[in-house]
Design a protein around this motif. Sequence first.
Motif, PDB file in Angstrom:
ATOM      1  N   PRO A  50      18.810  65.291   1.355  1.00 27.55           N
ATOM      2  CA  PRO A  50      20.242  65.370   1.702  1.00 27.55           C
ATOM      3  C   PRO A  50      20.471  65.708   3.167  1.00 27.55           C
ATOM      4  O   PRO A  50      21.322  65.111   3.827  1.00 27.55           O
ATOM      5  CB  PRO A  50      20.765  66.486   0.792  1.00 27.55           C
ATOM      6  CG  PRO A  50      19.803  66.522  -0.357  1.00 27.55           C
ATOM      7  CD  PRO A  50      18.465  66.192   0.234  1.00 27.55           C
ATOM      8  N   THR A  73      26.088  67.758  -1.092  1.00 25.93           N
ATOM      9  CA  THR A  73      26.287  66.339  -1.408  1.00 25.93           C
ATOM     10  C   THR A  73      27.620  66.078  -2.105  1.00 25.93           C
ATOM     11  O   THR A  73      28.118  64.955  -2.075  1.00 25.93           O
ATOM     12  CB  THR A  73      25.153  65.815  -2.306  1.00 25.93           C
ATOM     13  OG1 THR A  73      25.122  66.580  -3.518  1.00 25.93           O
ATOM     14  CG2 THR A  73      23.809  65.916  -1.609  1.00 25.93           C
ATOM     15  N   ARG A  76      30.246  66.757   0.729  1.00 23.09           N
ATOM     16  CA  ARG A  76      29.882  65.905   1.865  1.00 23.09           C
ATOM     17  C   ARG A  76      30.059  66.629   3.198  1.00 23.09           C
ATOM     18  O   ARG A  76      30.513  66.054   4.191  1.00 23.09           O
ATOM     19  CB  ARG A  76      30.689  64.599   1.883  1.00 23.09           C
ATOM     20  CG  ARG A  76      30.620  63.765   0.628  1.00 23.09           C
ATOM     21  CD  ARG A  76      29.203  63.398   0.265  1.00 23.09           C
ATOM     22  NE  ARG A  76      28.530  62.626   1.306  1.00 23.09           N
ATOM     23  CZ  ARG A  76      27.241  62.305   1.257  1.00 23.09           C
ATOM     24  NH1 ARG A  76      26.486  62.720   0.255  1.00 23.09           N
ATOM     25  NH2 ARG A  76      26.691  61.590   2.231  1.00 23.09           N
ATOM     26  N   TYR A 241      18.462  71.357  -3.397  1.00 24.25           N
ATOM     27  CA  TYR A 241      18.420  70.250  -4.358  1.00 24.25           C
ATOM     28  C   TYR A 241      16.998  69.980  -4.841  1.00 24.25           C
ATOM     29  O   TYR A 241      16.032  70.131  -4.087  1.00 24.25           O
ATOM     30  CB  TYR A 241      18.987  68.972  -3.724  1.00 24.25           C
ATOM     31  CG  TYR A 241      20.460  69.070  -3.422  1.00 24.25           C
ATOM     32  CD1 TYR A 241      21.411  68.661  -4.353  1.00 24.25           C
ATOM     33  CD2 TYR A 241      20.899  69.628  -2.224  1.00 24.25           C
ATOM     34  CE1 TYR A 241      22.764  68.786  -4.087  1.00 24.25           C
ATOM     35  CE2 TYR A 241      22.255  69.758  -1.953  1.00 24.25           C
ATOM     36  CZ  TYR A 241      23.181  69.336  -2.886  1.00 24.25           C
ATOM     37  OH  TYR A 241      24.518  69.465  -2.634  1.00 24.25           O
ATOM     38  N   GLN A 248      19.312  63.403  -6.702  1.00 28.64           N
ATOM     39  CA  GLN A 248      19.440  64.727  -6.086  1.00 28.64           C
ATOM     40  C   GLN A 248      20.199  65.644  -7.032  1.00 28.64           C
ATOM     41  O   GLN A 248      21.391  65.482  -7.262  1.00 28.64           O
ATOM     42  CB  GLN A 248      20.171  64.606  -4.745  1.00 28.64           C
ATOM     43  CG  GLN A 248      19.441  63.728  -3.740  1.00 28.64           C
ATOM     44  CD  GLN A 248      20.303  63.350  -2.547  1.00 28.64           C
ATOM     45  OE1 GLN A 248      21.528  63.468  -2.595  1.00 28.64           O
ATOM     46  NE2 GLN A 248      19.671  62.892  -1.481  1.00 28.64           N
TER      47      GLN A 248
END
Length: 608
Positions: A50, A73, A76, A241, A248
């Motif tokens: 990520p 993730t 974002r 993660y 992920q």
Amino acid sequence: MKKYKHFWVLFLCLTLILPFASSLSFSEDNNIEAQLDEAIQYEEVNYSVPGIMVAIVEDGKIVYNYTNGVSDTVLRKPLSSDSTLIQTGSMAKLVTTLALLDILHQKNISLDDKVSQYLVLENLDSEITIRQILTHTSGIPTIRYHTAQEESPLDQDGRGTFSENASDYMELYNHKPVTPVGEYTNYAVTNSVVAGMLIEALTNDSYESVVSDYIAKHYNMLESSKVIEGDSEGLDLARGYSVYGGGQTLLPPYRTLLLSSEDFVTTGKDMTLLLKGITSENKTDSDLFTRQVSAYGNQFGRSLAFSIMTLDHREIYLQDGAIPGEMTRLMVEPNSRTGIFIWYNSDDSELRKVLSRKILDIYLGDRFKNQSPVVIPFKQELKDSYGNLIGAYVSTNITPETVEKVSRITNQLRVSIVDEGLKINNETYSYIGDDTFYNEINQDYAKFIFNKAGRLQYLTINNAVYERGRLYESFLVEIPMIGLVLVVNLLILLLMLSRWKQYLVNRIHRTPRMVLLIATVIALILIGLIVVIAKSNNVWNIVYGIKRSLLWIKVLGLISLVWSVPSFFMLNRAKSDFRWTGGTIFLFRLQWLLNIFMVIWLWRYHFI
């Protein structure tokens, strides 16, 4: 005028050549930067990371910085070296060591003084020195059990101070050395906990306050200093993660109870500042980069603050760190005063190795490389002399006081002989002499250590120490035994379900069959829980205490032990019924014995 003619010619040449030379240098630097970008971006995609940070510092100057990806993730959030807080795990050990060394220098305290001169701990050997604590040669095994919680590291509620948590931790376990004190590197949490407690004892101040002031003053790590004191305003925390098959999976947050050892919350910028400080001239020429413990001559070992490893055929001073879903590495090549920092939010440790070698190869080229050892043909007489050393080996660093002891079965090394030398866990090691073997691919060394009587004491691989596993702890013995418990209980369950009415005693008594059925069901559930724990038996579950599965296995294990008493008497009652044949009685007696064995097994490995 004639005497100035050569001067003007030289001036004209320099005017023409210098810009060209400068452009060549600039072009070369740009080429290295482009190669680094390409290599990191390739692996970033290849390992589905990520977010990632990489920094290179040489002689106290930043020469390369790379930050890309996201810290979360779902939201974002872009990764930022300035405002994203990252968890670097065992970098706390490095920071603690640096702070303690500074205090020792200020107070003119010798590294060879005993810890007990300044800090009284009942469960610690009073002869252990400060040097042995810092080089992890105290012989103490690593203990992580119940030292972390699934909470945000920024959550201050109910956290407790380092002093409180460290005192509880030191009192809870014995901390008895498992290898001779001062002889071998046993990298352990406890050493850094003691180092943190020494900081408090020598300064009469809290660990948090001393370390916060130290990193702010010496390295200008202002954000990290604030976080240690509990202030994280304006900063976002990266999430960890688990990455598998490109997917992920977000992992729970991690908060350590042992600040001096288990986690250092910082930023990429602050870690770069730390690298600038420790790669400056006054640091790389200090004891910080002096070998204190040697594993194989000039290969591997420990300094006061780093493990010394061979990477890409170079001697590298290294500190690794990790928490669930985040990996960190800080490396220093002292000859060039080059420092490298790597962080990413994935649990894949292989990427750390791949990136390390690629970055070293691109940035340093062929500089400071060592030659591989000379391999000696492994003739038949050598095979015969090492033939009695084949078998299973277990880490000496396994804590004997907690459920981590089961790692003696699940994490065994298997050693066998092949034409080239030894095969250790499917990796081939070639013979290079003096009871030492070398793996060219991983640049690892394996060495057998014998006592004066010629008996095997240890097998050392790099900086890890292993001992010969006992027969009853062999994976090949204990797993079939647990398998036999499973098979017998399953067979009895099928028999009872298929002949339920026939298992009445004297046509009217239902109690015996119900007692025996309950004993069978409990045993099968226990085996299922053992499988669950074995499959998830990694360091983080040890830290968290494998809470739910371990709680159930404790409860059912004790119930099974108590239930064995009525099972024994009900089985004797069943003998009075002619329909309970001799074969049936034998099978139930075998089940009873095996279930008792399983409870003893659970007790031996601290499940109950």
